[in-house]
Design an enzyme around this catalytic site. Structure first.
Site, PDB file in Angstrom:
ATOM      1  N   ARG A  90      34.063  36.382  44.603  1.00 58.10           N
ATOM      2  CA  ARG A  90      34.544  36.574  45.972  1.00 58.10           C
ATOM      3  C   ARG A  90      34.159  37.947  46.522  1.00 58.10           C
ATOM      4  O   ARG A  90      33.590  38.779  45.819  1.00 58.10           O
ATOM      5  CB  ARG A  90      36.075  36.436  45.999  1.00 58.10           C
ATOM      6  CG  ARG A  90      36.780  37.527  45.228  1.00 58.10           C
ATOM      7  CD  ARG A  90      38.242  37.203  44.969  1.00 58.10           C
ATOM      8  NE  ARG A  90      38.879  38.242  44.189  1.00 58.10           N
ATOM      9  CZ  ARG A  90      39.834  39.056  44.650  1.00 58.10           C
ATOM     10  NH1 ARG A  90      40.270  38.924  45.889  1.00 58.10           N
ATOM     11  NH2 ARG A  90      40.352  39.979  43.883  1.00 58.10           N
TER      12      ARG A  90
ATOM     13  N   LYS B 286      53.240  47.085  36.231  1.00 59.70           N
ATOM     14  CA  LYS B 286      53.170  48.034  37.337  1.00 59.70           C
ATOM     15  C   LYS B 286      52.994  47.318  38.678  1.00 59.70           C
ATOM     16  O   LYS B 286      51.913  47.289  39.269  1.00 59.70           O
ATOM     17  CB  LYS B 286      52.027  49.041  37.130  1.00 59.70           C
ATOM     18  CG  LYS B 286      52.135  50.261  38.040  1.00 59.70           C
ATOM     19  CD  LYS B 286      50.796  50.712  38.578  1.00 59.70           C
ATOM     20  CE  LYS B 286      50.154  49.805  39.563  1.00 59.70           C
ATOM     21  NZ  LYS B 286      50.894  49.654  40.861  1.00 59.70           N
TER      22      LYS B 286
ATOM     23  N   GLY C  29      53.757  53.979  47.051  1.00 65.00           N
ATOM     24  CA  GLY C  29      52.827  54.501  48.039  1.00 65.00           C
ATOM     25  C   GLY C  29      52.848  56.015  48.068  1.00 65.00           C
ATOM     26  O   GLY C  29      52.767  56.673  47.025  1.00 65.00           O
TER      27      GLY C  29
ATOM     28  N   GLY D  83      37.675  44.662  42.141  1.00 67.45           N
ATOM     29  CA  GLY D  83      38.700  43.973  41.394  1.00 67.45           C
ATOM     30  C   GLY D  83      39.449  45.042  40.617  1.00 67.45           C
ATOM     31  O   GLY D  83      38.861  46.041  40.173  1.00 67.45           O
TER      32      GLY D  83
ATOM     33  N   GLY E 252      55.128  58.131  45.606  1.00 70.23           N
ATOM     34  CA  GLY E 252      54.936  58.226  44.162  1.00 70.23           C
ATOM     35  C   GLY E 252      55.316  56.958  43.436  1.00 70.23           C
ATOM     36  O   GLY E 252      54.936  55.847  43.842  1.00 70.23           O
TER      37      GLY E 252
ATOM     38  N   SER F 190      54.979  51.285  42.038  1.00 70.99           N
ATOM     39  CA  SER F 190      54.291  52.143  42.996  1.00 70.99           C
ATOM     40  C   SER F 190      55.058  52.170  44.312  1.00 70.99           C
ATOM     41  O   SER F 190      55.440  51.115  44.838  1.00 70.99           O
ATOM     42  CB  SER F 190      52.869  51.630  43.263  1.00 70.99           C
ATOM     43  OG  SER F 190      52.078  51.706  42.098  1.00 70.99           O
TER      44      SER F 190
ATOM     45  N   LEU G  54      33.251  41.642  44.996  1.00 69.37           N
ATOM     46  CA  LEU G  54      32.402  42.680  45.554  1.00 69.37           C
ATOM     47  C   LEU G  54      33.215  43.353  46.653  1.00 69.37           C
ATOM     48  O   LEU G  54      33.582  42.724  47.650  1.00 69.37           O
ATOM     49  CB  LEU G  54      31.117  42.094  46.136  1.00 69.37           C
ATOM     50  CG  LEU G  54      30.171  43.127  46.754  1.00 69.37           C
ATOM     51  CD1 LEU G  54      29.589  44.038  45.675  1.00 69.37           C
ATOM     52  CD2 LEU G  54      29.060  42.450  47.535  1.00 69.37           C
ATOM     53  N   ASP G  55      33.553  44.630  46.444  1.00 67.33           N
ATOM     54  CA  ASP G  55      34.341  45.382  47.417  1.00 67.33           C
ATOM     55  C   ASP G  55      33.422  46.010  48.454  1.00 67.33           C
ATOM     56  O   ASP G  55      32.489  46.745  48.108  1.00 67.33           O
ATOM     57  CB  ASP G  55      35.144  46.491  46.728  1.00 67.33           C
ATOM     58  CG  ASP G  55      36.358  45.952  45.986  1.00 67.33           C
ATOM     59  OD1 ASP G  55      36.699  44.772  46.195  1.00 67.33           O
ATOM     60  OD2 ASP G  55      36.951  46.711  45.205  1.00 67.33           O
TER      61      ASP G  55
ATOM     62  N   ASP H 195      45.203  51.370  41.076  1.00 67.11           N
ATOM     63  CA  ASP H 195      44.345  51.187  39.905  1.00 67.11           C
ATOM     64  C   ASP H 195      44.184  52.494  39.135  1.00 67.11           C
ATOM     65  O   ASP H 195      44.128  52.497  37.902  1.00 67.11           O
ATOM     66  CB  ASP H 195      42.973  50.666  40.337  1.00 67.11           C
ATOM     67  CG  ASP H 195      43.076  49.374  41.115  1.00 67.11           C
ATOM     68  OD1 ASP H 195      44.004  48.593  40.853  1.00 67.11           O
ATOM     69  OD2 ASP H 195      42.237  49.159  42.007  1.00 67.11           O
TER      70      ASP H 195
END
Length: 299
Positions: free
Chosen positions: A90, A184, A215, A39, A218, A213, A13-14, A245
């Site tokens: 979590r 990735k 940041g 997630g 790019g 990635s 749960l964000d 994501d």
């Protein structure tokens, strides 16, 4: 209907808090609070669903927070099949200040039993017959085998389904060695896994393509078509949670396209995710402004 199948080994749960200025050791007044099913794989499915791309989100959930994840995905209309397990789901907390910097607190998650992991594998196997792409995203839960995603990569290959894997550490190395079509990591995860900034190090293990990635800078990629960098035209202010994501969602959605186009889409979707208030969504205005201005160069 064929779908992009996402597997989130360790859902959460964000919870996002917006504060004026984050200062350790001080009391903070939270301006806004957002909660949603999270997630990495669930965020990928949420982005795809928002873009009108058929998807199905899979993962193990348990306890009261597991019920919250189901309810949130149902309310958002994101197709899902979440497996009930004994381990409690979590929580992760992102504290975002006025400067756009996000400080993350992530719980490890409850231990998943071997029986429950095998039930999840069986669930994935059942849906592979209708999958265009399999995405495995995020950490593996305590108790899961370190080659858990690698096993799913091999099963997908046996079904003729390409794979995109976004994880770290030993699980990343195992997925690369299993021949994932795309892995990735971010730059820190690449360095941790192979002790190098060179994406080719994971390709040498067996991954067909490696997209790293960077940041705000790019992505850097080592692909069967050559090595590339793709950069946004400018820095986008906002919440970077979920930007990776969105890039994974783009890479899955563009499977089979030319690599410069895939990387341009990944960077544009990632930038649009930063501008959106919550992970799993894109800012359409930023997407339109950025897409044709992403710079892709062969390196």
């Amino acid at each position: 209907m064929r779908v992009i199948l996402t597997v989130t080994g360790n859902p959460a749960l964000d919870v996002s808090y917006r504060v004026g200025d984050l200062r350790p050791g001080r009391t903070h007044r939270v301006r806004t609070v957002h909660e949603r099913a999270g997630g990495k794989g669930l965020n990928v499915s949420r982005v795809l669903h928002e873009r009108g791309v058929p998807t199905l989100a899979l993962g193990p959930v348990g306890g009261i927070l597991g019920d919250s994840l189901r309810a949130d995905l149902a309310e958002a209309g994101v197709p899902h099949e979440l497996l009930p397990v004994a381990a409690p789901t979590r929580m992760t907390i992102a504290v975002v200040d006025d400067g756009g910097d996000a400080t993350l607190f992530t719980e490890p998650g409850g231990p998943l039993s071997p029986v429950d992991w095998e039930r999840l594998v069986a669930l994935v196997q059942r849906h592979l017959a209708h999958a265009d792409v399999l995405v495995c995203s995020g950490s593996l839960p305590p108790g899961a085998p370190v080659d858990g995603y690698a096993d799913l990569v091999r099963r997908a290959a046996g079904a003729g389904v390409p794979t995109v894997v976004d994880t770290s550490g030993a699980a990343l190395l195992a997925a690369a060695a299993a021949g994932a079509d795309v892995v990735k990591p971010n730059l820190d995860e690449l360095r941790e896994a192979v002790g190098s900034d060179d994406p080719a190090a994971l390709a040498d293990l067996g991954a067909a393509a490696v997209v790293v990635s960077l940041g705000v800078d790019g992505v850097r990629a080592h692909t069967p078509a050559g090595s590339f960098t793709a950069r946004p035209p400018s820095r986008v202010a906002g919440n970077p949670t979920g930007a990776g994501d969105a890039a994974v969602a783009a890479l899955a959605h563009t499977a089979g396209a030319d690599w410069p186009d895939r990387l341009r889409t990944a960077v544009a979707w990632s930038a649009a995710a930063v501008a959106a208030p919550l992970a799993g969504t894109l800012d359409d205005t930023v997407l339109a402004e950025v897409f044709d201005r992403v710079v892709v160069t062969r390196t």
